[in-house]
Scaffold this active site. Structure first.
Site, PDB file in Angstrom:
ATOM      1  N   LYS B  79       7.168  27.002 -24.551  1.00 62.35           N
ATOM      2  CA  LYS B  79       7.689  27.397 -23.240  1.00 62.35           C
ATOM      3  C   LYS B  79       9.043  28.081 -23.423  1.00 62.35           C
ATOM      4  CE  LYS B  79       8.318  25.414 -18.594  1.00 62.35           C
ATOM      5  NZ  LYS B  79       8.365  24.153 -17.817  1.00 62.35           N
ATOM      6  N   SER B 154       5.480  24.454 -13.831  1.00 62.43           N
ATOM      7  CA  SER B 154       6.064  25.693 -14.312  1.00 62.43           C
ATOM      8  C   SER B 154       5.647  26.077 -15.735  1.00 62.43           C
ATOM      9  CB  SER B 154       7.583  25.574 -14.260  1.00 62.43           C
ATOM     10  OG  SER B 154       8.025  24.578 -15.162  1.00 62.43           O
ATOM     11  N   SER B 178       5.669  19.700 -14.364  1.00 56.23           N
ATOM     12  CA  SER B 178       5.505  21.050 -14.910  1.00 56.23           C
ATOM     13  C   SER B 178       4.608  21.164 -16.136  1.00 56.23           C
ATOM     14  CB  SER B 178       6.869  21.657 -15.236  1.00 56.23           C
ATOM     15  OG  SER B 178       7.476  22.088 -14.042  1.00 56.23           O
TER      16      SER B 178
END
Lengths: 484, 480
Positions: B79, B154, B178
């Site tokens: 990420k 996310s 997330s």
């Protein structure tokens, strides 16, 4: 009309003795380094970094807390004080905060600072120093850009806040001297480093509005700034002008306080607890550990000087008032144990050679004795010579006057002086002899009129080009007048 | 079968036994990425050359008979809010569009020394603020099961890249769900560890007290292999728990007691709750005891979460003032205050919204009303959960109350968007671990089963996840 003055202080002292910064492993010795050479991802506030609390700084702050008679909470925490300023790498400062619960390391203390006076300590807390702004042309008003040096960012600071318990700037000065001596004795802060101790003050008179004074660069100037500000407020009061609640800056060059150029509006710092630093439990074990490991405080040292060495309270106070003096004293005792004699030599005589400039705080970067070539071994030697009556006190003073410049050992100099005194005596006798031969009429008169001996002395002084000791020469003349 | 479909364990064994080389494996993955990436948009930055170099070095090590590490050759997407030294870390924000970190996050260091290869940085909502990956400067990541739908967020790039077979596994971060949300939406496994189990050093902070880095994989086993490498205390993160490095394994264990949280099933779409009841049946067939339980304080969870998360975020994002890093912006004509304001106007809409909300709840006079109250809810929830964990090994329910929705469907309605986090935020508020495992499909769209456990009870949680995974046999990868 009598006025009441209330002064409170906010003192910041850098924990230079902690070796590293408050939340990272960068050195606390940032002075003199190239700009932004003493930084790491943490103190530069790079994304993703987390603060790592330096355990040593907690111990140091705890020592200060104890020295100022403050109470410890069970645990301490850190808060974020949020505000934007270019010298803050994260745009918040990590500090402690007591509004919701007590999280600062010390609260509710009291410090006796002289003449039986004391001041209450509101709190002692740990926080980080911001970076340093360097204005391109020296001042904010005239610069088109500003440089930022983060070498100082994250330096551990202990903030000491007093209640408004001072009425006289002179008392403030005594208090600050005591604080200096305490942190020097604790070894937490080298107060001789520029900017390592700073003080803001707040003043109000007759219960009026409080004015904060910032930007006072040295402890010595605090007294001046306060005197100026008190006079300013009194003058306003006498003209029936209300004093505004404001922050004023001390102008070091003009020696006045002036309105801040940027109006500091009521800031909302949006305090909240720092989630990345777990609460630190203190506990009784920690406190007793600090108590045991703490260096001797100046008050205890003073008592020891009085009880163990029989020094007077005054002399002991002068010695502990500056840790350098007290340390010098004790080092000298290690060589030769004659406490009273040595204390007197240091406090009265040696101090008289210290440059006036250095006694003041303007030049505190240097040690008191930095310009003098004497060490404890010299003073020990000198005291021994006097104790053994090898030389008298007057000679000893003369010797000290020379060795502070040359660094010669007093005993070596005393030997030389003894020899040269003999030489001097024979030279003088010769001079007297020749004057008696040249001025026979005057010698004749002098035998009847004692005052004429002074005329002969004048002649001797002329021949010796003024190098003769007039007292000894006169004695010699009078002796010779009686002989012949 | 192409190499890029392999599980982590198979990759490690295959490379170690020289059935195929790491270089072959990485090359195949890069080919796959080239093919599907235009549809999915899971990556922000690809690490092609460096990835291949690492693979070649690994192959040489193996030829020379050296130790290759427990994750040798495993290709990870990371990420893009986890710092990678020398590789851009943008947080999908204009504010960090060209930011190259000077250091590696602790998890990256650990993964690299275990032999893993970083294949690229994965897309996310700006600064991890969002539930769909639509709030990214690099465009939305699309759901590999239906590219007209959101991937969840996310960590959308992480979950989508795993589902789309663009990497072996991934690292995401989970502040309010997330990791689990996109794992559920993309039908992969996503785990949020107990707070303090995994170091956050190098994770760009969104809400420090809530978030953890967590693994995403196609199987429970893959997630365990990664967790074993990244878990454990770190001297650079004082919130990590000081204990011996934990090691998790997958055991065939039965006889678990599971509490089915009724507030979660009741609030979910009918299609979703049906799948969750099916999942409970599956577990019962495996010898588990499932009972409905209630978590009354959950009604305050979202409010508490958004108060704490935005408060912390408003302060965390203050450092992005464009002075030390950022983007090109001529300072001429500004004084610092107006410069900061101008630069900071480049945050995206959602980040701005959260900065404003967070600043508001922290402002003078409101602290007690909002922030303190939010923390009280946190304690209350934790207490309720702890009470339940005395009677149950795990709590189960849907990970997401709804099915993956269309891109753009909720983007203009922040409140509606926040509501989808209702089932996931509880684990963040209480610090407890949670995992999302694929439960099946409703209307052809993935549904995730969330399993929550008590603090540091990851092993129990993983055992049940594994049990369910083996029994449910849910299809793993979509046609793309």
């Amino acid at each position: 009309m009598a006025t009441t003055t209330k002064i409170g202080l906010e003192i910041h002292c850098q924990l230079t003795g902690a070796k590293s910064k408050l939340f990272c492993r960068c050195s606390s010795d940032y002075r003199g380094k190239a700009p932004n050479a003493n930084i790491c991802p943490i103190c530069a506030g790079l994304p993703g970094t987390l603060p790592l609390l330096n355990q040593k700084t907690v111990e140091f702050a705890a020592m200060i807390t104890l020295a100022l008679g403050c109470k410890f909470p069970d645990d301490i925490a850190f808060y974020r004080k949020n505000y934007f300023y270019p010298d803050l790498p994260k745009n918040f400062q990590l500090t402690q905060y007591n509004a919701y619960s007590i999280t600062s390391i010390g609260v509710d203390g009291k410090l006796e600072y002289g003449n039986g006076k004391d001041a209450r300590i509101r709190r002692v807390q740990l926080e980080e120093d911001p970076g340093r702004l360097v204005y391109a042309s020296g001042s904010m008003d005239t610069s088109v850009y500003v440089l930022i040096d983060y070498n100082r960012a994250g330096m551990p600071l202990v903030e000491i806040v007093t209640e408004p318990d001072f009425a006289d700037p002179k008392d403030v000065r005594m208090f600050l001297d005591k604080i200096t001596s305490i942190i020097e004795h604790l070894g937490v802060c080298d107060t001789k480093l520029e900017g390592s101790v700073r003080c803001d003050a707040n003043v109000s008179i007759d219960g009026g509005n409080k004015v904060e004074i910032k930007n006072i660069s040295s402890f010595a100037d605090v007294e001046k700034a306060l005197r100026y500000e008190i006079t300013r407020q009194r003058t306003m009061a006498s003209r029936e002008i209300q004093v505004r609640s404001e922050t004023r800056h001390w102008d070091d060059a003009r020696k006045v306080t002036k309105e801040s150029r940027t109006k500091e509006e009521e800031q909302d710092y949006r305090y909240f607890p720092e989630p990345d630093i777990p609460m630190v439990l203190l506990g009784s074990e920690f406190v007793s550990f600090i108590r045991q490991s703490m260096p001797e405080l100046p008050d205890t040292r003073k008592e020891r000087f009085m009880s163990k060495y029989g020094l007077s309270a005054h002399i002991a106070q002068v010695l502990i008032g500056n840790k350098e003096l007290a340390d010098f004293f004790e080092s000298t005792l290690m060589i030769y144990l004659s406490p009273k004699e040595i204390a007197n030599w240091i406090v009265t005589d040696l101090m008289s050679f210290v440059d006036e400039r250095q006694k003041k705080e303007e030049d505190k970067q240097h040690l008191l004795f930095a310009g003098l070539k004497v060490g404890p071994e010299h003073i020990a030697d000198l005291a021994r010579l006097v104790d053994q009556e090898t030389i008298n006190r007057a000679t000893a003073k003369q010797i000290l006057g020379q060795i502070v410049r040359t660094g010669e050992m007093p005993s070596a100099l005393a030997k030389k002086m003894h020899a040269s005194r003999i030489d001097d005596a024979s030279v003088l006798a010769q001079a007297v002899q020749s004057v008696f031969q040249m001025e026979q009429a005057a010698v004749h008169d002098a035998r009847r009129n004692a005052n004429v001996a002074n005329f002969l002395l004048g002649k001797v002084m002329k021949i010796t080009k003024g190098t003769a000791d007039p007292k000894i020469a006169l004695e010699m003349i009078q002796k010779k007048l009686k002989e012949d | 079968m192409p190499l890029y479909t392999l599980e982590a364990g198979q990759v490690v064994e295959g490379i170690k036994n020289r059935e195929f080389s790491a270089e072959e494996y990485i090359s195949q993955l890069l080919g796959r990425i080239e093919k599907v990436e235009p549809k999915v948009n899971a990556f922000v930055t690809l690490n092609k050359e460096e990835g291949l170099n690492r693979a070649r070095m690994l192959d040489k090590k193996i030829r020379d008979g050296e130790q290759s590490g427990p994750l040798a050759g495993v290709a990870l997407s990371i990420k893009d809010n986890i710092c990678t030294k020398g590789m851009k870390t943008t947080c999908a924000s204009k504010m960090l569009e060209s930011y190259i970190p000077a250091y590696d996050a602790t998890v990256i260091k650990r993964l690299m020394s275990a032999g893993a290869i970083i294949i690229g940085k994965a897309n996310l909502d700006e600064f991890a603020m969002g539930s769909t990956t639509e709030f990214s400067r690099h465009g939305p990541t699309r759901n590999p099961w239906d590219i007209s739908r959101v991937s969840g967020g996310s960590s959308g790039g992480s979950a989508a890249s795993v589902a789309a077979l663009e990497c072996t596994a991934s690292l995401g971060s989970d502040t309010g769900g997330s990791v689990r949300c996109p794992a559920s939406f993309c039908s992969v496994v996503g785990l949020k560890p107990t707070y303090g189990l995994v170091s956050r050093f190098g994770l760009v902070s969104y809400a420090n007290s809530l978030e953890q880095i967590g693994p995403v994989g196609r199987t429970v086993s893959d997630v365990v292999s990664i967790l074993n490498v990244i878990a454990g205390s770190d001297e650079n993160d004082h919130t990590t728990i000081n204990s011996n490095k934990p090691t998790y394994s997958l055991q065939e264990r039965k006889g678990f007691r599971a509490g089915l949280v009724m507030e979660f099933t009741e609030g979910a779409d009918p299609g979703v709750s049906k799948m969750i009841y099916n999942a409970a049946d599956t577990l019962e067939k495996q010898g588990c005891k499932c009972e409905e339980v209630s978590l009354p304080s959950v009604q305050y969870a979202l409010a508490s979460y958004y108060t704490i998360a935005t408060a912390e975020a408003s302060s965390n994002l203050a450092r992005y003032d464009n002075i030390r890093y950022g983007f090109d912006m001529n300072p001429e004509g500004y004084e610092w205050n107006s410069y900061f304001a101008k630069a900071r106007s480049n945050f995206g809409e959602e980040a701005k919204r959260r900065i404003i909300v967070g600043s508001y709840v922290l402002s003078s006079g409101y602290y007690g009303k909002y922030y303190l109250k939010a923390h009280q809810v946190r304690s209350l929830l934790k207490h309720e959960m702890e009470t339940l964990f005395k009677r149950y090994d795990v709590l189960i329910g849907p990970t997401m109350p709804i099915l993956p929705f269309k891109i753009g469907e909720r983007i203009d309605d922040p409140l509606k968007m926040y509501l989808v986090d209702i089932d996931t935020v509880v684990a963040n508020l209480t610090g407890m671990p949670a995992i999302s495992v694929p439960a099946g499909f409703a209307d052809g769209l993935p549904v995730g089963l969330q399993i929550m456990a008590d603090q540091f009870a990851e092993q129990t949680m993983l055992d049940i996840a594994y049990l369910f995974e083996q029994a449910a046999k849910v299809q793993r990868s979509p046609e793309l």
